[in-house]
Write a protein that holds these residues in place. Structure first.
Motif, PDB file in Angstrom:
ATOM      1  N   ASP A 150       0.821  -1.214   0.000  1.00 37.08           N
ATOM      2  CA  ASP A 150       0.000   0.000   0.000  1.00 37.08           C
ATOM      3  C   ASP A 150       0.852   1.259   0.000  1.00 37.08           C
ATOM      4  O   ASP A 150       0.380   2.334  -0.405  1.00 37.08           O
ATOM      5  CB  ASP A 150      -0.917   0.020   1.231  1.00 37.08           C
ATOM      6  N   ASN A 151       2.082   1.138   0.454  1.00 33.85           N
ATOM      7  CA  ASN A 151       2.983   2.286   0.510  1.00 33.85           C
ATOM      8  C   ASN A 151       4.101   2.192  -0.547  1.00 33.85           C
ATOM      9  O   ASN A 151       5.126   2.880  -0.429  1.00 33.85           O
ATOM     10  CB  ASN A 151       3.573   2.416   1.911  1.00 33.85           C
ATOM     11  N   ASN A 152       3.852   1.348  -1.556  1.00 35.81           N
ATOM     12  CA  ASN A 152       4.783   1.224  -2.689  1.00 35.81           C
ATOM     13  C   ASN A 152       6.199   0.827  -2.263  1.00 35.81           C
ATOM     14  O   ASN A 152       7.182   1.275  -2.852  1.00 35.81           O
ATOM     15  CB  ASN A 152       4.818   2.538  -3.492  1.00 35.81           C
ATOM     16  N   LYS A 153       6.295  -0.025  -1.258  1.00 35.10           N
ATOM     17  CA  LYS A 153       7.583  -0.546  -0.798  1.00 35.10           C
ATOM     18  C   LYS A 153       7.721  -1.989  -1.280  1.00 35.10           C
ATOM     19  O   LYS A 153       7.542  -2.952  -0.519  1.00 35.10           O
ATOM     20  CB  LYS A 153       7.679  -0.471   0.725  1.00 35.10           C
ATOM     21  N   LEU A 154       7.985  -2.150  -2.565  1.00 38.70           N
ATOM     22  CA  LEU A 154       7.972  -3.473  -3.168  1.00 38.70           C
ATOM     23  C   LEU A 154       9.037  -4.392  -2.584  1.00 38.70           C
ATOM     24  O   LEU A 154       8.778  -5.559  -2.292  1.00 38.70           O
ATOM     25  CB  LEU A 154       8.140  -3.359  -4.683  1.00 38.70           C
ATOM     26  N   ALA A 155      10.243  -3.884  -2.403  1.00 37.21           N
ATOM     27  CA  ALA A 155      11.322  -4.725  -1.855  1.00 37.21           C
ATOM     28  C   ALA A 155      10.975  -5.191  -0.450  1.00 37.21           C
ATOM     29  O   ALA A 155      11.208  -6.364  -0.097  1.00 37.21           O
ATOM     30  CB  ALA A 155      12.633  -3.946  -1.858  1.00 37.21           C
ATOM     31  N   ASP A 156      10.408  -4.300   0.367  1.00 36.73           N
ATOM     32  CA  ASP A 156      10.015  -4.677   1.728  1.00 36.73           C
ATOM     33  C   ASP A 156       8.873  -5.693   1.700  1.00 36.73           C
ATOM     34  O   ASP A 156       8.819  -6.603   2.531  1.00 36.73           O
ATOM     35  CB  ASP A 156       9.596  -3.441   2.522  1.00 36.73           C
ATOM     36  N   ALA A 191       3.904  -9.898  -8.271  1.00 35.64           N
ATOM     37  CA  ALA A 191       4.206 -10.311  -9.649  1.00 35.64           C
ATOM     38  C   ALA A 191       3.689  -9.283 -10.649  1.00 35.64           C
ATOM     39  O   ALA A 191       4.363  -8.961 -11.643  1.00 35.64           O
ATOM     40  CB  ALA A 191       3.593 -11.679  -9.927  1.00 35.64           C
ATOM     41  N   LEU A 192       2.504  -8.748 -10.383  1.00 38.20           N
ATOM     42  CA  LEU A 192       1.912  -7.737 -11.263  1.00 38.20           C
ATOM     43  C   LEU A 192       2.802  -6.509 -11.360  1.00 38.20           C
ATOM     44  O   LEU A 192       3.054  -5.984 -12.457  1.00 38.20           O
ATOM     45  CB  LEU A 192       0.531  -7.350 -10.728  1.00 38.20           C
ATOM     46  N   ARG A 193       3.308  -6.055 -10.217  1.00 37.81           N
ATOM     47  CA  ARG A 193       4.146  -4.843 -10.210  1.00 37.81           C
ATOM     48  C   ARG A 193       5.516  -5.107 -10.827  1.00 37.81           C
ATOM     49  O   ARG A 193       6.183  -4.172 -11.265  1.00 37.81           O
ATOM     50  CB  ARG A 193       4.270  -4.307  -8.791  1.00 37.81           C
ATOM     51  N   GLU A 194       5.904  -6.364 -10.862  1.00 41.12           N
ATOM     52  CA  GLU A 194       7.151  -6.712 -11.534  1.00 41.12           C
ATOM     53  C   GLU A 194       6.932  -7.063 -13.008  1.00 41.12           C
ATOM     54  O   GLU A 194       7.826  -7.535 -13.687  1.00 41.12           O
ATOM     55  CB  GLU A 194       7.815  -7.885 -10.807  1.00 41.12           C
ATOM     56  N   LYS A 195       5.691  -6.843 -13.471  1.00 40.58           N
ATOM     57  CA  LYS A 195       5.291  -7.078 -14.865  1.00 40.58           C
ATOM     58  C   LYS A 195       5.371  -8.554 -15.258  1.00 40.58           C
ATOM     59  O   LYS A 195       5.482  -8.886 -16.435  1.00 40.58           O
ATOM     60  CB  LYS A 195       6.115  -6.213 -15.822  1.00 40.58           C
ATOM     61  N   ASN A 196       5.291  -9.418 -14.268  1.00 44.10           N
ATOM     62  CA  ASN A 196       5.186 -10.848 -14.523  1.00 44.10           C
ATOM     63  C   ASN A 196       3.697 -11.177 -14.567  1.00 44.10           C
ATOM     64  O   ASN A 196       3.113 -11.706 -13.622  1.00 44.10           O
ATOM     65  CB  ASN A 196       5.885 -11.639 -13.425  1.00 44.10           C
ATOM     66  N   TYR A 197       3.065 -10.839 -15.677  1.00 42.97           N
ATOM     67  CA  TYR A 197       1.616 -10.901 -15.756  1.00 42.97           C
ATOM     68  C   TYR A 197       1.083 -12.331 -15.724  1.00 42.97           C
ATOM     69  O   TYR A 197       0.014 -12.580 -15.168  1.00 42.97           O
ATOM     70  CB  TYR A 197       1.131 -10.168 -17.000  1.00 42.97           C
ATOM     71  N   LYS A 198       1.805 -13.264 -16.313  1.00 45.28           N
ATOM     72  CA  LYS A 198       1.355 -14.651 -16.263  1.00 45.28           C
ATOM     73  C   LYS A 198       1.407 -15.178 -14.829  1.00 45.28           C
ATOM     74  O   LYS A 198       0.480 -15.837 -14.359  1.00 45.28           O
ATOM     75  CB  LYS A 198       2.216 -15.536 -17.167  1.00 45.28           C
ATOM     76  N   GLY A 199       2.519 -14.876 -14.148  1.00 42.13           N
ATOM     77  CA  GLY A 199       2.629 -15.294 -12.753  1.00 42.13           C
ATOM     78  C   GLY A 199       1.544 -14.671 -11.902  1.00 42.13           C
ATOM     79  O   GLY A 199       0.965 -15.328 -11.027  1.00 42.13           O
ATOM     80  N   ALA A 200       1.257 -13.399 -12.148  1.00 40.56           N
ATOM     81  CA  ALA A 200       0.210 -12.707 -11.394  1.00 40.56           C
ATOM     82  C   ALA A 200      -1.142 -13.371 -11.640  1.00 40.56           C
ATOM     83  O   ALA A 200      -1.910 -13.613 -10.691  1.00 40.56           O
ATOM     84  CB  ALA A 200       0.165 -11.240 -11.794  1.00 40.56           C
ATOM     85  N   ALA A 201      -1.431 -13.669 -12.896  1.00 43.67           N
ATOM     86  CA  ALA A 201      -2.715 -14.302 -13.224  1.00 43.67           C
ATOM     87  C   ALA A 201      -2.861 -15.646 -12.524  1.00 43.67           C
ATOM     88  O   ALA A 201      -3.938 -15.981 -12.009  1.00 43.67           O
ATOM     89  CB  ALA A 201      -2.829 -14.477 -14.734  1.00 43.67           C
ATOM     90  N   ASP A 202      -1.798 -16.418 -12.474  1.00 39.92           N
ATOM     91  CA  ASP A 202      -1.836 -17.727 -11.812  1.00 39.92           C
ATOM     92  C   ASP A 202      -2.125 -17.570 -10.321  1.00 39.92           C
ATOM     93  O   ASP A 202      -2.904 -18.346  -9.742  1.00 39.92           O
ATOM     94  CB  ASP A 202      -0.510 -18.460 -12.003  1.00 39.92           C
ATOM     95  N   MET A 203      -1.487 -16.594  -9.693  1.00 37.82           N
ATOM     96  CA  MET A 203      -1.696 -16.364  -8.254  1.00 37.82           C
ATOM     97  C   MET A 203      -3.124 -15.900  -7.976  1.00 37.82           C
ATOM     98  O   MET A 203      -3.780 -16.402  -7.052  1.00 37.82           O
ATOM     99  CB  MET A 203      -0.706 -15.322  -7.742  1.00 37.82           C
ATOM    100  N   PHE A 204      -3.621 -14.956  -8.765  1.00 35.01           N
ATOM    101  CA  PHE A 204      -4.979 -14.457  -8.543  1.00 35.01           C
ATOM    102  C   PHE A 204      -6.011 -15.566  -8.712  1.00 35.01           C
ATOM    103  O   PHE A 204      -7.019 -15.602  -7.998  1.00 35.01           O
ATOM    104  CB  PHE A 204      -5.292 -13.301  -9.495  1.00 35.01           C
TER     105      PHE A 204
END
Length: 551
Positions: free
Chosen positions: A402-408, A432-445
């Motif tokens: 929520d605070n855009n701290k992706l690494a954390d 995964a979505l924010r890392e532009k791994n859209y296929k991985g994101a879709a699988d997780m969702f």
């Protein structure tokens, strides 16, 4: 006379054919005779790709039988151009394997695709045509423009995704406690023996009540006195006996609490034949035939039959009479206590003064009471580290996202032990979505059943061009992408009510709706808000959605 006219007409047609087909180079000179069309007229980027079709119509007598026509579709855009594979057409006397266009005329169609690159939002698709006469290439005088482009409205999608909701806690502001003791009676008696009121457990009960008087957080809210008779003997006798014991037990309780009166209701009840207590004591005992006794209890519901069957087991009954039944001739004193837990203000203060005394539920609850990011991180980190709590680590991941701290967020989600929960899957999908791994994101969702995951999956749908699916998932959610999904499916009547935010992004999408509706004055109003953001301002100046507005 008719035959003369027919001969003249035949010679005229033959003359046209000889003129048109006498040399392939003539095709370039007579290019205006061709019909060229494109579909769509306005190119659209879908899933980072532009797809377009075109067709070329050749009139009778136009295409030379020995000609080869090359058609090169070229997308010209700001900053460059890109060509699609060349389409080749051949006349009837060419022996290559290209599509044949007969002298009698015909039509050729083709579909081309271009990978999107920035700059193509201001572009056009043209056909560059040349004809080959043996080894000589003759370019047509001008390229044929078949489409303008390109619409990139889908790229207005919000791609950050929604993190999973913060963990539910089990913190109780009021905790119910009980303190219990009992006095025992002799067989068939309701008299309270003096020693019963001086034994250690009674003294402990008295001390408990005295201590509550000095405890600001605890309060006796009621006392239950339950008087019992053991299940041996006639039921009518036991009914009367348990009633008498309830009266003597109440008097005994009043003596016990004389120094520390209880200012709470006292509820007195009786149990004439304590079969439940009997079964519990037998089950916990070391009696050799206890399984048989318990089986008898389960076989018969009638108290008289139960008693008879158990007495028939003479050896067993002697043990029951000595060890079990005396413990059932009793009266229980049960103090019901409410413990008032830390208030919201106290909890927030403990975070800074004595966080170590807080249990996991207190920590998880307190995290919902504070708003600043740093304090939330401190609380969830403590709960995760001290109690190895997945709920804490999942929530920590959410607030980092929520605070855009992706690494954390990645560091905290790595500490989650159970990586199969819906909350975990959704947060992993957002990462995964924010890392532009859209296929991985879709699988997780797809593996998460929470509403946030469903809405997040609509982002993937939009990016992949599945606009109807996205609109269905987002309908009525109030999601930031709901209005865009309606625009992309041309449900303009639904789009405006969904675009409620007063920001340049939402204003941009409202401007698109009004532009499509032809309401140019409303477009101008929305663009005033859009221009507050320099990036959106520059985009709008090239956006084909506003082409008519700029005219």
């Amino acid at each position: 006379m008719k035959q003369s006219i027919l001969k003249i007409f035949s010679f005229a047609v033959l003359g046209f054919a000889l003129i048109s087909c006498s040399n392939p180079s003539k095709m370039a000179k007579e290019s205006v005779l061709m019909g060229v069309d494109g579909n769509p007229k306005v190119l659209e980027v879908i899933a980072d790709e532009i797809t377009a079709s075109y067709s070329i119509t050749f009139p009778e007598g136009y295409f030379h039988p020995k000609a080869i026509l090359e058609v090169v579709p070229v997308l010209v855009y700001e900053g460059g151009e890109v060509a699609a594979p060349t389409q080749k057409l051949q006349g009837e006397k060419i022996t290559d394997n290209f599509n044949v266009i007969p002298v009698a005329g015909g039509k050729a169609s083709n579909t081309v695709k271009f990978a999107y690159v920035p700059g193509m939002e201001k572009s056009h698709l043209e056909l560059r045509i040349a004809v080959w006469n043996k080894l000589k290439k003759i370019d047509f005088p001008a390229a044929y423009k078949v489409a303008d482009g390109a619409n990139i409205t889908y790229k207005l999608v919000h791609k950050t995704g929604m993190s999973s909701p913060l963990a539910q806690d089990n913190y109780k502001k009021i905790i119910s406690e009980k303190k219990e003791t009992q006095i025992l009676y002799t067989i068939n008696s309701d008299k309270v023996r003096p020693k019963e009121l001086t034994k250690a457990e009674i003294k402990e009960f008295e001390k408990f009540l005295a201590d509550i008087k000095a405890d600001e957080r605890r309060e006796v809210v009621g006392t239950d006195i339950v008087a019992y008779a053991s299940p041996d003997g006639p039921e009518t006798l036991n009914n009367k006996l348990s009633d008498k014991r309830s009266s003597s037990a109440l008097k005994a309780f009043e003596k016990i609490t004389k120094k520390n009166p209880v200012d709470a209701p006292v509820n007195v009840s009786t149990v004439a034949e304590d079969w439940e207590g009997f079964q519990e004591l037998v089950a916990a005992s070391t009696i050799q035939d206890k399984e048989l006794i318990i089986r008898v209890l389960s076989m018969y519901n009638d108290p008289a039959v139960r008693e008879r069957e158990i007495k028939n087991m003479s050896k067993v009954f002697k043990t029951l009479s000595d060890k079990i039944l005396p413990e059932l001739r009793r009266a229980r004193f049960i103090a019901n206590v409410d413990y008032t837990n830390y208030s919201d203000e106290e909890l927030v203060n403990l975070v800074n003064t004595n966080i170590e005394i807080m249990d996991v539920e207190a920590l998880l609850y307190t995290a919902t009471l504070v708003n600043d990011y740093a304090t939330k991180v401190k609380i969830y980190s403590k709960a995760g580290e001290k109690f190895n709590c997945d709920r804490a680590y999942n929530s920590l991941t959410s607030i980092h996202l929520d605070n855009n701290k992706l690494a954390d967020a990645k560091a905290s989600i790595a500490k989650v032990s159970n990586k199969t929960t819906a909350v975990y899957m959704n947060n992993a999908g957002v990462i995964a979505l924010r890392e532009k791994n859209y296929k991985g994101a879709a699988d997780m969702f797809a593996k998460s059943n929470i509403k946030e995951a469903k809405q997040n999956s609509a982002i993937i749908d939009i990016l992949d061009g599945r606009y109807k699916e996205a609109a269905a998932k987002l309908a009525g959610t109030g999601d930031d992408n709901e209005g865009l999904a309606y625009i992309l499916t041309n449900q303009l009547d639904k789009a405006l009510p969904a675009l409620t935010h007063d920001c340049p992004h939402a204003a941009y999408m409202r401007a698109i709706v009004y532009a499509r509706q032809g309401k140019m004055s409303e477009v101008a109003k929305q663009l005033t808000k859009v221009y507050e953001n320099e990036n959106f301002k520059k985009r709008s100046e090239k956006d084909i959605e506003f082409a008519k507005f700029r005219e």
